[in-house]
Design a protein around this motif. Sequence first.
Motif, PDB file in Angstrom:
ATOM      1  N   TRP A 160      32.261  38.293  41.527  1.00 24.50           N
ATOM      2  CA  TRP A 160      31.551  39.101  40.525  1.00 24.50           C
ATOM      3  C   TRP A 160      30.919  40.329  41.181  1.00 24.50           C
ATOM      4  O   TRP A 160      30.978  41.437  40.646  1.00 24.50           O
ATOM      5  CB  TRP A 160      30.504  38.259  39.834  1.00 24.50           C
ATOM      6  CG  TRP A 160      30.092  38.747  38.474  1.00 24.50           C
ATOM      7  CD1 TRP A 160      30.233  40.006  37.960  1.00 24.50           C
ATOM      8  CD2 TRP A 160      29.481  37.986  37.453  1.00 24.50           C
ATOM      9  NE1 TRP A 160      29.730  40.062  36.692  1.00 24.50           N
ATOM     10  CE2 TRP A 160      29.267  38.834  36.345  1.00 24.50           C
ATOM     11  CE3 TRP A 160      29.067  36.654  37.364  1.00 24.50           C
ATOM     12  CZ2 TRP A 160      28.663  38.401  35.171  1.00 24.50           C
ATOM     13  CZ3 TRP A 160      28.472  36.232  36.186  1.00 24.50           C
ATOM     14  CH2 TRP A 160      28.281  37.091  35.099  1.00 24.50           C
ATOM     15  N   THR A 161      30.332  40.163  42.341  1.00 25.41           N
ATOM     16  CA  THR A 161      29.734  41.292  43.045  1.00 25.41           C
ATOM     17  C   THR A 161      30.799  42.328  43.408  1.00 25.41           C
ATOM     18  O   THR A 161      30.591  43.540  43.240  1.00 25.41           O
ATOM     19  CB  THR A 161      29.012  40.821  44.325  1.00 25.41           C
ATOM     20  OG1 THR A 161      28.014  39.871  43.965  1.00 25.41           O
ATOM     21  CG2 THR A 161      28.374  41.980  45.062  1.00 25.41           C
ATOM     22  N   THR A 162      31.942  41.853  43.871  1.00 28.25           N
ATOM     23  CA  THR A 162      33.030  42.763  44.236  1.00 28.25           C
ATOM     24  C   THR A 162      33.517  43.544  43.025  1.00 28.25           C
ATOM     25  O   THR A 162      33.709  44.763  43.096  1.00 28.25           O
ATOM     26  CB  THR A 162      34.195  41.976  44.869  1.00 28.25           C
ATOM     27  OG1 THR A 162      33.710  41.284  46.016  1.00 28.25           O
ATOM     28  CG2 THR A 162      35.326  42.902  45.267  1.00 28.25           C
ATOM     29  N   MET A 163      33.696  42.867  41.910  1.00 30.28           N
ATOM     30  CA  MET A 163      34.194  43.557  40.723  1.00 30.28           C
ATOM     31  C   MET A 163      33.135  44.489  40.126  1.00 30.28           C
ATOM     32  O   MET A 163      33.474  45.562  39.624  1.00 30.28           O
ATOM     33  CB  MET A 163      34.676  42.545  39.683  1.00 30.28           C
ATOM     34  CG  MET A 163      35.896  41.756  40.148  1.00 30.28           C
ATOM     35  SD  MET A 163      37.218  42.721  40.944  1.00 30.28           S
ATOM     36  CE  MET A 163      37.658  43.861  39.673  1.00 30.28           C
ATOM     37  N   ASP A 164      31.862  44.116  40.196  1.00 35.63           N
ATOM     38  CA  ASP A 164      30.816  45.038  39.753  1.00 35.63           C
ATOM     39  C   ASP A 164      30.773  46.273  40.641  1.00 35.63           C
ATOM     40  O   ASP A 164      30.598  47.396  40.162  1.00 35.63           O
ATOM     41  CB  ASP A 164      29.445  44.358  39.747  1.00 35.63           C
ATOM     42  CG  ASP A 164      29.171  43.596  38.461  1.00 35.63           C
ATOM     43  OD1 ASP A 164      30.030  43.614  37.558  1.00 35.63           O
ATOM     44  OD2 ASP A 164      28.090  42.990  38.362  1.00 35.63           O
ATOM     45  N   LEU A 165      30.936  46.078  41.923  1.00 27.54           N
ATOM     46  CA  LEU A 165      30.974  47.211  42.847  1.00 27.54           C
ATOM     47  C   LEU A 165      32.155  48.121  42.517  1.00 27.54           C
ATOM     48  O   LEU A 165      32.018  49.350  42.466  1.00 27.54           O
ATOM     49  CB  LEU A 165      31.056  46.719  44.292  1.00 27.54           C
ATOM     50  CG  LEU A 165      31.077  47.791  45.374  1.00 27.54           C
ATOM     51  CD1 LEU A 165      29.784  48.607  45.336  1.00 27.54           C
ATOM     52  CD2 LEU A 165      31.261  47.152  46.736  1.00 27.54           C
ATOM     53  N   PHE A 166      33.302  47.524  42.273  1.00 28.97           N
ATOM     54  CA  PHE A 166      34.479  48.298  41.889  1.00 28.97           C
ATOM     55  C   PHE A 166      34.214  49.065  40.596  1.00 28.97           C
ATOM     56  O   PHE A 166      34.540  50.248  40.477  1.00 28.97           O
ATOM     57  CB  PHE A 166      35.689  47.372  41.718  1.00 28.97           C
ATOM     58  CG  PHE A 166      36.946  48.082  41.334  1.00 28.97           C
ATOM     59  CD1 PHE A 166      37.723  48.712  42.286  1.00 28.97           C
ATOM     60  CD2 PHE A 166      37.351  48.121  40.006  1.00 28.97           C
ATOM     61  CE1 PHE A 166      38.876  49.372  41.925  1.00 28.97           C
ATOM     62  CE2 PHE A 166      38.506  48.772  39.640  1.00 28.97           C
ATOM     63  CZ  PHE A 166      39.273  49.407  40.599  1.00 28.97           C
ATOM     64  N   GLY A 167      33.603  48.392  39.623  1.00 26.78           N
ATOM     65  CA  GLY A 167      33.289  49.035  38.347  1.00 26.78           C
ATOM     66  C   GLY A 167      32.288  50.165  38.489  1.00 26.78           C
ATOM     67  O   GLY A 167      32.325  51.135  37.735  1.00 26.78           O
ATOM     68  N   ALA A 168      31.389  50.071  39.452  1.00 25.57           N
ATOM     69  CA  ALA A 168      30.390  51.126  39.666  1.00 25.57           C
ATOM     70  C   ALA A 168      30.964  52.303  40.437  1.00 25.57           C
ATOM     71  O   ALA A 168      30.606  53.462  40.176  1.00 25.57           O
ATOM     72  CB  ALA A 168      29.189  50.562  40.408  1.00 25.57           C
TER      73      ALA A 168
END
Length: 119
Positions: free
Chosen positions: A88-96
């Motif tokens: 989830w952290t990785t995908m949120d980082l990608f989304g940001a």
Amino acid sequence: MPGLYLAGLVLSIAGIAVLDARYRLFFWRAPLRAAAVMAVGLVFFLVWDVAGVHLGIFFIGTTPLLTGVLLAPDVPLEELFFLVLLCWTTMDLFGAVRPVVERLGRRGTATPRHEDGRA
């Protein structure tokens, strides 16, 4: 104190969920796609963990912070929550980061202007 690590992971996941909801980064942008990406990530890393345990690379150390619940030999319950947090952290980082990179890409391909304003 058993369960302290799990409590920390759950608190961290809650924090990531709040950031995700506030900025619509991953689950709040496309819930079905996000669930699929999360499921693929979890399966991949759980297979990775089981292979690591089988090869003798991963094992549970002695710590009073774990609940003692095992999903598989040497794979504690906390590992599943850690993998959720990791994905989830990785995908949120990608989304940001994605909109920033797109914006910079558009800026770099803008039509150059002459001094008098002509394209």
